[in-house]
Design a protein around this motif. Structure first.
Motif, PDB file in Angstrom:
ATOM      1  N   ASN A 277       0.849  -1.200   0.000  1.00 51.83           N
ATOM      2  CA  ASN A 277       0.000   0.000   0.000  1.00 51.83           C
ATOM      3  C   ASN A 277       0.880   1.244   0.000  1.00 51.83           C
ATOM      4  N   GLN A 278       1.407   1.557  -1.164  1.00 50.75           N
ATOM      5  CA  GLN A 278       2.139   2.812  -1.338  1.00 50.75           C
ATOM      6  C   GLN A 278       1.075   3.895  -1.483  1.00 50.75           C
ATOM      7  N   HIS A 279       0.532   4.312  -0.341  1.00 50.05           N
ATOM      8  CA  HIS A 279      -0.654   5.167  -0.335  1.00 50.05           C
ATOM      9  C   HIS A 279      -0.282   6.649  -0.305  1.00 50.05           C
ATOM     10  N   GLY A 280      -1.310   7.488  -0.429  1.00 50.38           N
ATOM     11  CA  GLY A 280      -1.107   8.924  -0.349  1.00 50.38           C
ATOM     12  C   GLY A 280      -0.665   9.574  -1.638  1.00 50.38           C
ATOM     13  N   ASN A 285      -5.912  15.770   1.582  1.00 44.27           N
ATOM     14  CA  ASN A 285      -7.353  15.828   1.338  1.00 44.27           C
ATOM     15  C   ASN A 285      -7.866  17.231   1.022  1.00 44.27           C
ATOM     16  N   PHE A 286      -6.957  18.207   0.960  1.00 44.34           N
ATOM     17  CA  PHE A 286      -7.375  19.572   0.645  1.00 44.34           C
ATOM     18  C   PHE A 286      -6.887  20.008  -0.731  1.00 44.34           C
ATOM     19  N   HIS A 287      -5.611  19.740  -1.025  1.00 42.95           N
ATOM     20  CA  HIS A 287      -5.020  20.291  -2.244  1.00 42.95           C
ATOM     21  C   HIS A 287      -4.647  19.230  -3.280  1.00 42.95           C
ATOM     22  N   GLY A 288      -4.466  17.990  -2.872  1.00 41.48           N
ATOM     23  CA  GLY A 288      -4.103  16.945  -3.827  1.00 41.48           C
ATOM     24  C   GLY A 288      -2.735  17.153  -4.452  1.00 41.48           C
ATOM     25  N   SER A 304      -4.667   7.460  -2.853  1.00 42.87           N
ATOM     26  CA  SER A 304      -5.552   7.980  -1.809  1.00 42.87           C
ATOM     27  C   SER A 304      -5.268   9.465  -1.633  1.00 42.87           C
ATOM     28  N   GLY A 305      -6.266  10.202  -1.163  1.00 43.80           N
ATOM     29  CA  GLY A 305      -6.158  11.648  -1.100  1.00 43.80           C
ATOM     30  C   GLY A 305      -7.020  12.294  -2.172  1.00 43.80           C
ATOM     31  N   LYS A 306      -6.981  13.587  -2.246  1.00 36.98           N
ATOM     32  CA  LYS A 306      -7.882  14.328  -3.126  1.00 36.98           C
ATOM     33  C   LYS A 306      -7.571  14.146  -4.608  1.00 36.98           C
ATOM     34  N   GLY A 307      -6.297  14.095  -4.979  1.00 41.50           N
ATOM     35  CA  GLY A 307      -5.921  14.065  -6.392  1.00 41.50           C
ATOM     36  C   GLY A 307      -6.008  12.662  -6.980  1.00 41.50           C
ATOM     37  N   LYS A 308      -6.754  12.512  -8.055  1.00 40.53           N
ATOM     38  CA  LYS A 308      -6.864  11.227  -8.744  1.00 40.53           C
ATOM     39  C   LYS A 308      -6.118  11.302 -10.083  1.00 40.53           C
ATOM     40  N   ASP A 316      -4.368  17.830 -17.936  1.00 40.89           N
ATOM     41  CA  ASP A 316      -3.012  18.087 -18.427  1.00 40.89           C
ATOM     42  C   ASP A 316      -2.131  18.692 -17.333  1.00 40.89           C
ATOM     43  N   ARG A 317      -2.387  18.252 -16.095  1.00 43.60           N
ATOM     44  CA  ARG A 317      -1.573  18.671 -14.963  1.00 43.60           C
ATOM     45  C   ARG A 317      -1.202  17.445 -14.127  1.00 43.60           C
ATOM     46  N   PRO A 318      -0.607  16.435 -14.771  1.00 37.42           N
ATOM     47  CA  PRO A 318      -0.329  15.205 -14.025  1.00 37.42           C
ATOM     48  C   PRO A 318       0.844  15.349 -13.073  1.00 37.42           C
TER      49      PRO A 318
END
Length: 339
Positions: A277-280, A285-288, A304-308, A316-318
């Motif tokens: 689980n290389q999570h995060g 949870n606010f800015h991603g 996990s967190g806001k950014g998917k 186009d902002r990976p």
């Protein structure tokens, strides 16, 4: 058709597995169109042991779910032995039809079953958290797996939809739970455990003493191996619900469905290597914001967190690590020519 051994298992367990063929190479949902995934075959060393994988499934996170499923199959030595159990919102039957059709078209040979999760079971117990996505009733369905899945299923790997595996899931499923652990997950004992609960919780001895004589280690509920027999024996769904009911009366925690799991299981779980689980990777949870991998090997990457990753790629902002998710994306190019 499923392998004979699995078919026999399914018959005796009274579970209907969907293994369908179709000539179509894509499926149209309300907004998304997915390619057909290749079929993956068992190696010659595979036996008859099934690996049960549970996930929630909804239209909003469908793109992530499709990538997760593909990654599980692609890296499995025995993909035909994997049985997926998908929980969907019972309040959205039309979505369930779309999801079923999407799965059977993009994964014609997939062994799976869809179960309706009744939102009203938990909707009255949900307290608002720091991110609205965490307040979706389906986010709490993992607490009800032991009640929803057939009792003949005794062990399941639960996965979130915003992750991909780069290793064989059978290794994770084989995690030993020891003589009495109900679940296994990677633990993070250096995390600020107290931040998940409010000052009123910690200042009330009748509450905070629940953690007495327990090692307070955070674990992420997006990747868990669960012994469903032990869960049912301990009636842990009811225990989690009781904490949620208390939360409605006096706010004792933050962050959605995670704290009730910590209240019940923190310090009592079987450890799993952090590689699973290389999570995060979705940032906070606010800015991603972009994050790097934790030190060490990698078997599972978890946004996990806001950014998917799919949202950041579309915008186009990976982040740099989103490139590791992209090869599993089955979304069809919207500008591709359709025959």
């Amino acid at each position: 058709m499923p392998p004979i051994s699995l078919f026999f298992y399914v018959t005796t367990c009274a579970i209907l597995l969907f293994s369908r063929q179709t000539s179509s190479t894509s499926i149209t949902t309300t907004t998304q169109r997915f390619k057909e995934a290749p079929k993956f075959y068992n190696s010659h060393t595979c036996g008859s042991n099934a690996v049960h994988v549970a996930m929630t499934l909804d239209v909003a996170y469908l793109r992530g779910s499709m990538a997760a499923i593909l990654s599980v199959l692609q890296h499995s030595s025995c993909p035909e032995n994997i049985i997926f159990h998908f929980l969907t919102a019972a309040s959205k039957p039309s979505s369930a039809v779309i999801l079923n059709r999407t799965l059977t078209t993009s994964f014609p040979y997939l062994n799976f079953q869809i179960y309706p999760f009744h939102d009203d079971t938990v909707s009255g117990l949900i307290s608002t958290s720091i991110r609205s996505a965490l307040d979706c009733p389906l986010n709490y369905a993992r607490s009800y797996l032991a009640n929803i899945l057939p009792h003949c299923i005794t062990k399941v790997v639960y996965l979130d939809s915003d992750l991909v595996l780069v290793d064989d899931i059978a290794k994770l499923a084989a995690t030993p739970l020891g003589p009495d652990a109900v679940l296994a997950a990677p633990e993070y004992c250096s995390a600020n455990f107290s931040a998940y609960f409010t000052p009123s919780f910690w200042s009330n001895p009748s509450l905070s003493l629940v953690f007495a004589n327990r090692r307070l280690c955070y674990f992420n509920t997006g990747v868990m191996v669960i012994d469903l027999q032990r869960w049912r024996s301990g009636d842990y769904t009811t225990v989690i619900q009781e904490w949620m009911e208390l939360q409605k009366r006096m706010r004792i925690y933050e962050l959605g469905s995670l704290p009730p799991f910590l209240l019940v299981f923190a310090g009592r779980i079987a450890p799993v290597d952090h590689r699973w689980n290389q999570h995060g990777l979705g940032g906070d949870n606010f800015h991603g914001l972009c994050r790097d991998l934790h030190p060490g090997p990698v078997s599972l990457l978890h946004w996990s967190g806001k950014g998917k990753p799919w949202a950041r790629l579309d915008a186009d902002r990976p982040c740099p690590l989103d490139a590791l998710w992209a090869p599993y994306d089955l979304l069809e190019n919207p500008f591709a020519l359709v025959a």
